[in-house]
Design a protein around this motif. Sequence first.
Motif, PDB file in Angstrom:
ATOM      1  N   VAL A  21       0.827  -1.221   0.000  1.00 38.04           N
ATOM      2  CA  VAL A  21       0.000   0.000   0.000  1.00 38.04           C
ATOM      3  C   VAL A  21       0.855   1.263   0.000  1.00 38.04           C
ATOM      4  O   VAL A  21       1.721   1.449   0.848  1.00 38.04           O
ATOM      5  N   LEU A  22       0.572   2.107  -0.982  1.00 38.96           N
ATOM      6  CA  LEU A  22       1.272   3.377  -1.121  1.00 38.96           C
ATOM      7  C   LEU A  22       0.315   4.507  -0.732  1.00 38.96           C
ATOM      8  O   LEU A  22      -0.811   4.566  -1.231  1.00 38.96           O
ATOM      9  N   PHE A 101      -9.594  -3.393  -2.704  1.00 38.77           N
ATOM     10  CA  PHE A 101      -8.201  -3.625  -2.304  1.00 38.77           C
ATOM     11  C   PHE A 101      -7.904  -2.965  -0.965  1.00 38.77           C
ATOM     12  O   PHE A 101      -7.300  -3.572  -0.080  1.00 38.77           O
ATOM     13  N   THR A 102      -8.362  -1.726  -0.796  1.00 39.44           N
ATOM     14  CA  THR A 102      -7.988  -0.981   0.409  1.00 39.44           C
ATOM     15  C   THR A 102      -8.842  -1.374   1.616  1.00 39.44           C
ATOM     16  O   THR A 102      -8.365  -1.384   2.742  1.00 39.44           O
ATOM     17  N   ASP A 126      -8.480   5.805 -13.397  1.00 34.41           N
ATOM     18  CA  ASP A 126      -8.538   5.608 -11.939  1.00 34.41           C
ATOM     19  C   ASP A 126      -7.215   6.056 -11.321  1.00 34.41           C
ATOM     20  O   ASP A 126      -6.236   6.290 -12.035  1.00 34.41           O
ATOM     21  N   ASP A 127      -7.210   6.155  -9.989  1.00 35.20           N
ATOM     22  CA  ASP A 127      -5.989   6.615  -9.315  1.00 35.20           C
ATOM     23  C   ASP A 127      -4.932   5.513  -9.244  1.00 35.20           C
ATOM     24  O   ASP A 127      -3.767   5.743  -9.513  1.00 35.20           O
ATOM     25  N   PHE A 128      -5.359   4.291  -8.883  1.00 31.28           N
ATOM     26  CA  PHE A 128      -4.428   3.176  -8.703  1.00 31.28           C
ATOM     27  C   PHE A 128      -4.901   1.962  -9.480  1.00 31.28           C
ATOM     28  O   PHE A 128      -6.112   1.715  -9.586  1.00 31.28           O
ATOM     29  N   ALA A 130      -4.109  -2.060  -8.981  1.00 32.43           N
ATOM     30  CA  ALA A 130      -3.413  -3.053  -8.151  1.00 32.43           C
ATOM     31  C   ALA A 130      -3.737  -4.457  -8.682  1.00 32.43           C
ATOM     32  O   ALA A 130      -3.058  -4.965  -9.565  1.00 32.43           O
ATOM     33  N   ASN A 131      -4.827  -5.054  -8.182  1.00 36.60           N
ATOM     34  CA  ASN A 131      -5.201  -6.392  -8.667  1.00 36.60           C
ATOM     35  C   ASN A 131      -6.133  -6.340  -9.882  1.00 36.60           C
ATOM     36  O   ASN A 131      -6.420  -7.372 -10.479  1.00 36.60           O
ATOM     37  N   GLY A 132      -6.625  -5.148 -10.194  1.00 36.77           N
ATOM     38  CA  GLY A 132      -7.489  -5.007 -11.358  1.00 36.77           C
ATOM     39  C   GLY A 132      -8.962  -5.244 -11.066  1.00 36.77           C
ATOM     40  O   GLY A 132      -9.792  -5.240 -11.974  1.00 36.77           O
ATOM     41  N   GLU A 133      -9.313  -5.447  -9.796  1.00 37.88           N
ATOM     42  CA  GLU A 133     -10.715  -5.730  -9.441  1.00 37.88           C
ATOM     43  C   GLU A 133     -11.643  -4.580  -9.857  1.00 37.88           C
ATOM     44  O   GLU A 133     -12.693  -4.809 -10.447  1.00 37.88           O
ATOM     45  N   ALA A 134     -11.251  -3.367  -9.510  1.00 42.57           N
ATOM     46  CA  ALA A 134     -12.093  -2.201  -9.833  1.00 42.57           C
ATOM     47  C   ALA A 134     -12.204  -2.048 -11.351  1.00 42.57           C
ATOM     48  O   ALA A 134     -13.298  -1.846 -11.887  1.00 42.57           O
ATOM     49  N   LYS A 158       0.825  -0.442  -9.767  1.00 40.37           N
ATOM     50  CA  LYS A 158       1.801  -1.229  -9.014  1.00 40.37           C
ATOM     51  C   LYS A 158       1.957  -2.539  -9.789  1.00 40.37           C
ATOM     52  O   LYS A 158       1.160  -3.461  -9.630  1.00 40.37           O
TER      53      LYS A 158
HETATM   54  P1  5GP Z   1      -7.586  -2.949  -7.607  1.00 36.96           P
HETATM   55  O1  5GP Z   1      -9.073  -3.010  -7.787  1.00 36.96           O
HETATM   56  O2  5GP Z   1      -6.841  -2.776  -8.912  1.00 36.96           O
HETATM   57  O3  5GP Z   1      -7.059  -4.091  -6.787  1.00 36.96           O
HETATM   58  O4  5GP Z   1      -7.302  -1.672  -6.721  1.00 36.96           O
HETATM   59  C1  5GP Z   1      -7.608  -0.417  -7.238  1.00 36.96           C
HETATM   60  C2  5GP Z   1      -8.336   0.442  -6.265  1.00 36.96           C
HETATM   61  O5  5GP Z   1      -7.864   0.251  -4.927  1.00 36.96           O
HETATM   62  C3  5GP Z   1      -8.096   1.887  -6.623  1.00 36.96           C
HETATM   63  O6  5GP Z   1      -9.318   2.439  -7.056  1.00 36.96           O
HETATM   64  C4  5GP Z   1      -7.592   2.546  -5.356  1.00 36.96           C
HETATM   65  O7  5GP Z   1      -8.588   3.376  -4.839  1.00 36.96           O
HETATM   66  C5  5GP Z   1      -7.300   1.428  -4.389  1.00 36.96           C
HETATM   67  N1  5GP Z   1      -5.850   1.178  -4.219  1.00 36.96           N
HETATM   68  C6  5GP Z   1      -5.144   0.114  -4.667  1.00 36.96           C
HETATM   69  N2  5GP Z   1      -3.875   0.151  -4.260  1.00 36.96           N
HETATM   70  C7  5GP Z   1      -3.740   1.288  -3.544  1.00 36.96           C
HETATM   71  C8  5GP Z   1      -2.609   1.896  -2.862  1.00 36.96           C
HETATM   72  O8  5GP Z   1      -1.483   1.390  -2.826  1.00 36.96           O
HETATM   73  N3  5GP Z   1      -2.857   3.086  -2.245  1.00 36.96           N
HETATM   74  C9  5GP Z   1      -4.092   3.679  -2.266  1.00 36.96           C
HETATM   75  N4  5GP Z   1      -4.217   4.855  -1.644  1.00 36.96           N
HETATM   76  N5  5GP Z   1      -5.164   3.138  -2.892  1.00 36.96           N
HETATM   77  C10 5GP Z   1      -4.990   1.957  -3.526  1.00 36.96           C
END
Ligand code: 5GP
Length: 195
Positions: A21-22, A101-102, A126-128, A130-134, A158
Amino acid sequence: MQMKLLEDRIRAEGRAMDERVLLVDSFLNHQVDTELMLEIGREFKRLFADSGITRIVTVESSGIAPAAMTALEMGLPLVIMKKYPSPRNQEGTLETEVFSFTKNSPYMLTIKTKYITPGDRILLIDDFLANGEAAFGCIRLVEEAGAQIAGIGTVICKSFQPGKKKLEEAGYRVEALADVAYMAKDVIRYVGEAE
Ligand code: 5GP
């Protein structure tokens, strides 16, 4: 295409909480540097200028600032997908479950179909990533609405997490303005940087 201005800002103010987590809440997701968001919007416009985009889509709430600037720069409407903690089926609304993710829990992502038209070419911002779920949740809803994902832009990727690879393997174009290869407490290494 990585953006030096953003990489430097993450380096100066971002905090790797651990290996996953960043925190960038001094300029991206709590306090927002609107000048930087405008530069981000310009960069996404440059990257996707030839992609025939008709609408920008993001997820509330941290995607809104960069997505709004991208929409403004490209002269296109912005649509925000909403998050609800539990299912609530409404007429004219599409929904899909996404794992956060968060928050480490599922939520329902929803959109009113009147804001996505069949034939639309969507740029997802989107802002981040990570796993691509969003992102995959947004893709399901956009495609269910009869529109097409023409590109995905993430402010920070990431790459040590699987989202980007999974999206690319599924055939989607992904652009990250800062691409983090490795993180540990107070250490950040970008893709392309020597160890
Ligand atoms: P994913 O769905 O790709 O796993 O995660 C993406 C969502 O999780 C983003 O919309 C973001 O809000 C949140 N997220 C994922 N990793 C981080 C992180 O390292 N820092 C923060 N602040 N938000 C994250």
